[in-house]
Design a protein around this motif. Structure first.
Motif, PDB file in Angstrom:
ATOM      1  N   CYS A 186     -92.144  58.666 -96.090  1.00 17.81           N
ATOM      2  CA  CYS A 186     -93.064  59.788 -95.857  1.00 17.81           C
ATOM      3  C   CYS A 186     -92.354  61.001 -95.231  1.00 17.81           C
ATOM      4  N   SER A 232     -91.377  61.678 -92.289  1.00 21.83           N
ATOM      5  CA  SER A 232     -91.554  62.095 -90.900  1.00 21.83           C
ATOM      6  C   SER A 232     -90.475  61.379 -90.089  1.00 21.83           C
ATOM      7  N   CYS A 246     -91.571  53.535 -88.673  1.00 20.73           N
ATOM      8  CA  CYS A 246     -92.189  54.852 -88.792  1.00 20.73           C
ATOM      9  C   CYS A 246     -93.612  54.787 -88.234  1.00 20.73           C
ATOM     10  N   CYS A 268     -96.238  56.025 -91.352  1.00 14.28           N
ATOM     11  CA  CYS A 268     -96.634  55.205 -92.515  1.00 14.28           C
ATOM     12  C   CYS A 268     -96.347  53.721 -92.321  1.00 14.28           C
ATOM     13  N   CYS A 326     -87.971  59.046 -92.084  1.00 19.70           N
ATOM     14  CA  CYS A 326     -88.466  57.880 -92.823  1.00 19.70           C
ATOM     15  C   CYS A 326     -88.256  58.143 -94.324  1.00 19.70           C
ATOM     16  N   CYS A 375     -93.528  52.187 -92.334  1.00 16.65           N
ATOM     17  CA  CYS A 375     -92.321  51.741 -93.039  1.00 16.65           C
ATOM     18  C   CYS A 375     -91.250  51.312 -92.021  1.00 16.65           C
TER      19      CYS A 375
HETATM   20 ZN   LIG Z   1     -93.024  56.980 -92.878  1.00 17.23          ZN
END
Ligand SMILES: [Zn+2]
Length: 305
Positions: A220, A222, A234, A237, A217, A239
């Protein structure tokens, strides 16, 4: 006028990616955090300096060398009769200075940033002399973080704290600046001398098989956990991103981590993991890269190569 902007150190970009895809040692995490925080402080300082009038020449991020000694200037400001090297510090918390000694909040000795800057100024002055430039230097240490406090018993006008940033900028803007060709020539010479260092020797050892696969992502860092049609989401977060731009980002990341790796449909499919369709990967690569070869061994290169 902004003469040279700042870009994120490739070392930070690569460490961010490794940090997300493998378990880094404590030392590497500390190094990554230190670099990232420093860069964040520099970005804040760059934004603040956007308030400087257009007449000034602003050069961000110079790594220079004199007599085999390297030194870094976070930001250099050129006015008509003076040169201002700025060292940007993003320290946070309570620090103290007693005489020449600086301590962190835990009362630990630390390197005195004034001494570090003095070393840099001495080297820079010699370099300027070699370039036949004799403008006086007025160095400043800029403490950009509002959460920083220094207990200090003496006044040092070269230290600029967060609460003084506005006034400092006003003071600079009040100075008349009329630059000529010589100033621009000096700026060009310094930027030409800027050293671009390879980040690879500083990185922890890693190999392809050991890294976790998937698409990171962009917010963030991850791994994207869901894919619906042409959109990735994601789970951490929230996103979302189009598959196409996410795959392209991941290909760039792969090429940076493994500069010798040939970009093939197969490897990108494995690297991105969450995108299961070979057809999609081939379409995206075909659209943005140049395909070399036509058999199973074909691979993709950027158009400008
Ligand atoms: Zn994220």
């Amino acid at each position: 006028m902004l003469f040279k902007s700042r870009v994120e150190l490739l070392e930070i970009t690569l460490l961010r990616s490794l940090n997300a895809r493998m378990s880094l040692s404590e030392k590497d995490v500390r190094n990554y955090t230190r670099l990232r925080k420093g860069f964040e402080g520099e970005q804040k300082s760059d934004q603040w300096l956007e308030g400087l009038s257009e007449e000034w020449l602003v050069i961000h991020d110079l790594l220079l060398e004199y007599n085999n000694s390297k030194f870094q200037i976070d930001t250099l400001l050129l006015s008509q009769d003076k040169v201002y090297p700025l060292d940007i510090k993003n320290f946070e918390g309570d620090y103290s200075a007693e005489g020449e000694n600086w301590y962190t909040s835990a009362k630990k000795d630390m390197k005195n940033p004034v001494h570090q800057q003095n070393r840099c100024v001495i080297l820079f002055r010699s370099l300027l002399r070699d370039l036949n430039c004799h403008y006086p230097l007025e160095p400043y240490l800029i403490f950009i973080n509002p959460e920083f406090h220094l207990y200090i018993t003496t006044i040092n006008p070269s230290l600029v704290f967060h609460s003084q940033l506005n006034r400092f900028l006003k003071k600079l803007n009040a100075r008349s600046v009329k630059l000529n060709k010589r100033h621009y020539k000096l700026a060009e010479q310094l930027v030409a001398l800027h050293i671009v260092e390879s980040p690879y020797p500083h990185l922890p050892a890693y190999d392809y098989d050991q890294l976790e696969k998937g698409i990171l992502c962009p917010k963030c860092f991850s791994l994207f956990s869901e894919i619906h049609g042409s959109k990735l989401t994601c789970g951490h977060c929230g996103c979302t991103e189009e598959v196409e731009s996410a795959v392209l980002r991941s290909v760039t990341e792969l090429s940076l981590l493994f500069p010798d790796q040939k970009i093939t449909t197969k490897i990108v499919l494995d690297w991105c993991r969450i995108v299961k369709s070979e057809k999609t990967i081939r379409r995206i690569l075909g659209k943005h890269y140049m395909r070399l070869g036509c058999s199973v061994s074909s691979h993709y290169v950027p158009w400008n190569e």
